[in-house]
Design a protein around this motif. Structure first.
Motif, short mmCIF file in Angstrom:
data_model
loop_
_atom_site.label_atom_id
_atom_site.label_comp_id
_atom_site.label_asym_id
_atom_site.label_seq_id
_atom_site.Cartn_x
_atom_site.Cartn_y
_atom_site.Cartn_z
N VAL A 39 0.85 -1.21 0.00
CA VAL A 39 0.00 0.00 0.00
C VAL A 39 0.88 1.25 0.00
CG1 VAL A 39 -1.64 1.35 1.40
CG2 VAL A 39 -2.02 -1.10 1.03
N TYR A 40 1.90 1.25 0.82
CA TYR A 40 2.82 2.39 0.92
C TYR A 40 3.47 2.68 -0.43
CZ TYR A 40 6.93 5.09 2.35
OH TYR A 40 7.90 6.05 2.47
N TRP A 41 4.03 1.66 -1.07
CA TRP A 41 4.71 1.88 -2.34
C TRP A 41 3.76 2.12 -3.49
CZ3 TRP A 41 9.26 3.73 -2.72
CH2 TRP A 41 10.14 3.56 -1.65
N THR A 42 2.55 1.60 -3.43
CA THR A 42 1.55 1.91 -4.45
C THR A 42 1.21 3.39 -4.42
OG1 THR A 42 0.64 -0.33 -4.38
CG2 THR A 42 -0.80 1.39 -5.25
N ASP A 43 1.10 3.95 -3.21
CA ASP A 43 0.87 5.39 -3.07
C ASP A 43 2.02 6.17 -3.70
OD1 ASP A 43 -0.43 7.83 -1.83
OD2 ASP A 43 1.50 7.83 -0.77
N LYS A 44 3.24 5.74 -3.48
CA LYS A 44 4.40 6.44 -4.06
C LYS A 44 4.39 6.32 -5.58
CE LYS A 44 5.52 7.42 0.03
NZ LYS A 44 4.56 8.35 0.56
N ALA A 45 3.94 5.20 -6.11
CA ALA A 45 3.83 5.04 -7.56
C ALA A 45 2.73 5.96 -8.11
CB ALA A 45 3.55 3.58 -7.92
N ASP A 46 1.61 6.01 -7.42
CA ASP A 46 0.52 6.88 -7.84
C ASP A 46 0.94 8.35 -7.88
OD1 ASP A 46 -1.12 4.67 -8.07
OD2 ASP A 46 -2.17 5.03 -6.17
N LYS A 47 1.87 8.72 -7.01
CA LYS A 47 2.37 10.11 -6.94
C LYS A 47 3.54 10.36 -7.89
CE LYS A 47 0.75 10.90 -2.27
NZ LYS A 47 1.08 10.97 -0.85
N GLY A 48 3.96 9.33 -8.63
CA GLY A 48 5.05 9.49 -9.58
C GLY A 48 6.43 9.44 -8.96
N ILE A 49 6.52 9.05 -7.70
CA ILE A 49 7.81 8.95 -7.02
C ILE A 49 8.47 7.61 -7.34
CG2 ILE A 49 8.95 8.87 -4.76
CD1 ILE A 49 6.61 10.74 -3.80
N ALA A 50 7.72 6.54 -7.19
CA ALA A 50 8.22 5.21 -7.54
C ALA A 50 7.86 4.97 -9.01
CB ALA A 50 7.60 4.14 -6.65
N ILE A 51 8.86 4.84 -9.84
CA ILE A 51 8.63 4.60 -11.26
C ILE A 51 8.18 3.16 -11.47
CG2 ILE A 51 9.75 4.53 -13.52
CD1 ILE A 51 11.55 6.81 -12.48
N VAL A 52 8.79 2.26 -10.71
CA VAL A 52 8.43 0.84 -10.75
C VAL A 52 8.84 0.23 -9.41
CG1 VAL A 52 10.62 0.13 -11.79
CG2 VAL A 52 8.60 -1.29 -12.12
N PHE A 53 8.10 -0.76 -8.97
CA PHE A 53 8.49 -1.50 -7.77
C PHE A 53 7.85 -2.88 -7.82
CE2 PHE A 53 4.37 -0.03 -6.39
CZ PHE A 53 3.91 -1.00 -5.52
N GLY A 54 8.45 -3.82 -7.12
CA GLY A 54 7.87 -5.16 -7.05
C GLY A 54 8.90 -6.19 -6.64
N PRO A 55 8.41 -7.42 -6.46
CA PRO A 55 9.30 -8.51 -6.06
C PRO A 55 10.10 -9.04 -7.24
CG PRO A 55 7.06 -9.33 -6.27
CD PRO A 55 7.00 -7.84 -6.52
#
Length: 105
Positions: A39-55
């Motif tokens: 949830v935390y990193w999805t929020d960062k992706a939605d805000k354009g901070i995290a370009i990509v993330f995952g396992p």
């Protein structure tokens, strides 16, 4: 407002679980923390901070990977410190600057 190229700093983050088999055998408590982490990193992706993330499913031991775009390294420290999985002590995260090549917008 268009981002200035000088303001676009990229970092790669690597999050490591408590054991090599973590992705396959996490406990219910660990799973709940990881849900908060997502949830935390999805929020960062939605805000354009995290370009990509995952396992990453490395056969030698999985880990999490993120590429972030921030103004400075201090923001990376804050992103990591505020991650619920870091706060709980479940994950350890290291990061490195990178020169990202992105499509022109």
């Amino acid at each position: 407002m268009e981002k200035n190229k000088l303001e676009r700093n990229h970092f790669v983050l690597k999050s490591i679980g408590p054991r090599p088999t973590f992705q396959q055998d996490m406990t219910e408590e660990e799973r709940n923390i990881m849900k908060q982490h997502i949830v935390y990193w999805t929020d960062k992706a939605d805000k354009g901070i995290a370009i990509v993330f995952g396992p990453v499913f490395d056969p030698k031991g999985g880990y999490g990977l993120a590429i972030v775009e921030v103004a400075n390294e201090e923001q990376v420290h804050s992103l990591i410190a505020d991650d619920p999985a870091i706060k709980s002590g479940l994950l350890k995260t290291e990061f490195y600057p990178m020169r990202a090549v992105l499509p022109k917008q």
